[in-house]
Design an enzyme around this catalytic site. Sequence first.
Site, PDB file in Angstrom:
ATOM      1  N   SER A 172       0.816  -1.206   0.000  1.00  0.00           N
ATOM      2  CA  SER A 172       0.000   0.000   0.000  1.00  0.00           C
ATOM      3  C   SER A 172       0.857   1.266   0.000  1.00  0.00           C
ATOM      4  O   SER A 172       1.508   1.575  -0.990  1.00  0.00           O
ATOM      5  CB  SER A 172      -0.965  -0.042   1.195  1.00  0.00           C
ATOM      6  OG  SER A 172      -1.989   0.903   1.060  1.00  0.00           O
TER       7      SER A 172
ATOM      8  N   LYS B  72      -0.784  -4.452  -3.180  1.00  0.00           N
ATOM      9  CA  LYS B  72      -2.086  -3.945  -2.709  1.00  0.00           C
ATOM     10  C   LYS B  72      -2.228  -2.510  -3.205  1.00  0.00           C
ATOM     11  O   LYS B  72      -1.751  -1.564  -2.594  1.00  0.00           O
ATOM     12  CB  LYS B  72      -2.148  -4.019  -1.176  1.00  0.00           C
ATOM     13  CG  LYS B  72      -3.310  -3.275  -0.515  1.00  0.00           C
ATOM     14  CD  LYS B  72      -4.666  -3.887  -0.844  1.00  0.00           C
ATOM     15  CE  LYS B  72      -5.740  -3.358   0.101  1.00  0.00           C
ATOM     16  NZ  LYS B  72      -6.024  -1.928  -0.031  1.00  0.00           N
TER      17      LYS B  72
ATOM     18  N   ASP C 155      10.333   5.870 -10.001  1.00  0.00           N
ATOM     19  CA  ASP C 155       9.916   6.615 -11.194  1.00  0.00           C
ATOM     20  C   ASP C 155      10.692   7.915 -11.361  1.00  0.00           C
ATOM     21  O   ASP C 155      10.972   8.331 -12.499  1.00  0.00           O
ATOM     22  CB  ASP C 155       8.418   6.928 -11.125  1.00  0.00           C
ATOM     23  CG  ASP C 155       7.559   5.688 -11.350  1.00  0.00           C
ATOM     24  OD1 ASP C 155       8.082   4.696 -11.890  1.00  0.00           O
ATOM     25  OD2 ASP C 155       6.371   5.713 -10.977  1.00  0.00           O
TER      26      ASP C 155
END
Length: 723
Positions: free
Chosen positions: A489, A514, A500
């Site tokens: 999460s 998740k 990224d």
Amino acid sequence: MTIAEKTSVRRAPLKAGRMGVCKALTVALLLSAPFGVQAKATETEAYTPVAPTIDQARANILIARQLQFTHFRDLGISDKLSGDVFDAYLNYLDGQRVYLTGSDIQTLGRVRSRLGSALKTGQLQPGFDIYNLIQQRVIERLQFALETLDDGIDNLDFNTSETILLDRSEAQWEPDEKALDELWVKRIKNAVLAQRLNGKDDEAITDSLKRRYEGQLKRAYQARSEDAFQAYMNAFTGMWDPHTSYFSPRTSENFNINMSLSLEGIGAVLQADNEYTKVVRLVPGGPASKQGQLQPADRIVSVMQENEKPVNVIGWRLDEVVDLIRGPRNSVVTLEVVPASSTDETLTKSIAISRDEVKLEEQSASKDTIEFERNGQEYTVGVITIPTFYADFRAMQAGDPNYKSTTRDVRKLIAELQQDGVDGLVMDLRNNGGGALHEANDLVGLFIDTGPTVQIRNSSNEVQVLSDDDASVAYDGPLVVLTNRMSASASEIFAGAIQDYGRGLVVGSQTFGKGTVQAVRPLNHGQLKITQSKFYRVSGGSTQHKGVIPDIEIPSRIDKTRIGEDALDHALPWDQIDAVPHARYFDFSGIIDELRKRHEDRFANSPDFSLLQQEINFLKEQRQRDTVSLNLGERTSQQEQIDRTRLAIANARRELRDEEPFESLEELEDWQDLQAADLGSTDEELDFVIREGGDIMADMLELDKRMASILTPQQFAAQAEAR
């Protein structure tokens, strides 16, 4: 007349109960053929069938509407879905296929394609009929088991060449009652063998098994309407995704008291798993986490209070197991569990945990440093461990300027490490199951100028982008993020953003996956937890299902086939949306191959890694075993080989640390118990992986001093000259 009313059975006849309000609506769906054999005339105790209520029927209609019109997944109620609900419901009630016969399945199959249309309109009786039949079959099986024990376990033959299938979830249904009898004799023999190998005598084994079966039998006779409704609704809601579920009024009460059913007392998140209560995760800083022996995917068999006999909880409702585990602070509760690493449910261990409350300060981020020397060059690497993404909401709402939160604490720790002159930073997010979303967003902001951190898409395809708008940066140097399968999460949002942005390297194992957001909605009867949104990285890929793939992988003991989003039925798939504009601070493509090569070379010559790999291979080999022998001699030989391997790995690890080897497995297990009780002890694997994270950091610094800095080359050069 319903299935349950038509069924006559050999040991415990059904007793007519009050019919539910949906009876008139479901006559056409009911089965017409009776089945089973005649009951013994001497039996008097009877199972009372449960029936649906008006409130449950109304709740069913509301659930069906919300699933079809507000869930993230666009899924209609069709004949195919009806069949899937039927299969899931049977799997929930008889997942190991040890109660129903092939004949029962053939008879029940007549309503397979009709459940969907009934669920749309609150016609619950077909589902209750199935539940009542299975409860009756459970009672028959348990009575058979007790009769077998009454005949004496010394009458069981352990000199045959018989084997038993450990996992029957994909097995064929036994054709008839005689075949089930034979299967259950095997199950009892397996349980007896397992306890004999643990050193118990036959009297203690008989007593233990009788208490287990009698406890399950008692629960079966005490079945409630709400048990059937909750099981049926969760088979239904689970078709949309595994995180969408129905909470009964009692379960809702527990959920509201403590989010995600985090238990007061031991600090563990539990869920129902067929007949068992399974550990989903441990609450960071909680008693179970600090004690160290309870693990995710362990299944609870019994619960024992101080100075009392253990209570078998197989077949119990989740809320009742919760109540049993809760207790006064500083009291001790002992859980008997089937370990996650065990393929045989008869092999259990006992874990004593002192109850306490989970304190926010014990979930707080912490720091450490690691010293390295490379080619005459010394490096100091800072390590920050984050157990969860937390925030003291009460203090925040009260206006306390010093309220605690992950981002605030990490900012302070970074400042302290910078004063120590660290050359790089390792962020340890292993076993971090997530937490406050805004904290993940703010934490990314400590390492970037400004920019988006995560995208959230709802069922209407509307995308919300969370961003860091604060241009200040707490740390601008090289960064490594450690993850494992239990990183989930909010942890995945942070790790994905760092990856990224080219802000650092992710090292470890693939994360949980998740990537969905749930909301709890009230019903007229209980609550519905429903998935309404999905997380996406700034690069456009979802964290759902796939998680975050590390740049450099380190194997883990955790079994990815049993733990993780992609191990769950009907999990939402990975997909991709448009990326949002974001900076790219460093391109690792030019050096990643060299970093991986150095990492692999270190591991090829690392005794620590060699032992870890041996242990992973050993656990994998055990999990791949699908049968065990019921021959005492063969079983003893198999167990001795397993014990020798465990002892050899443990002693090899002690030899690396110049410690005396254990002379026996009992000595090893006693030492492990002492280690678990010592809250100051550390996990050797964790230290080993953290150090490897530091080694990778040192490699990065050797290859490029500007590694992952947010500064431009000109700014970096000016800063270096100023130093």
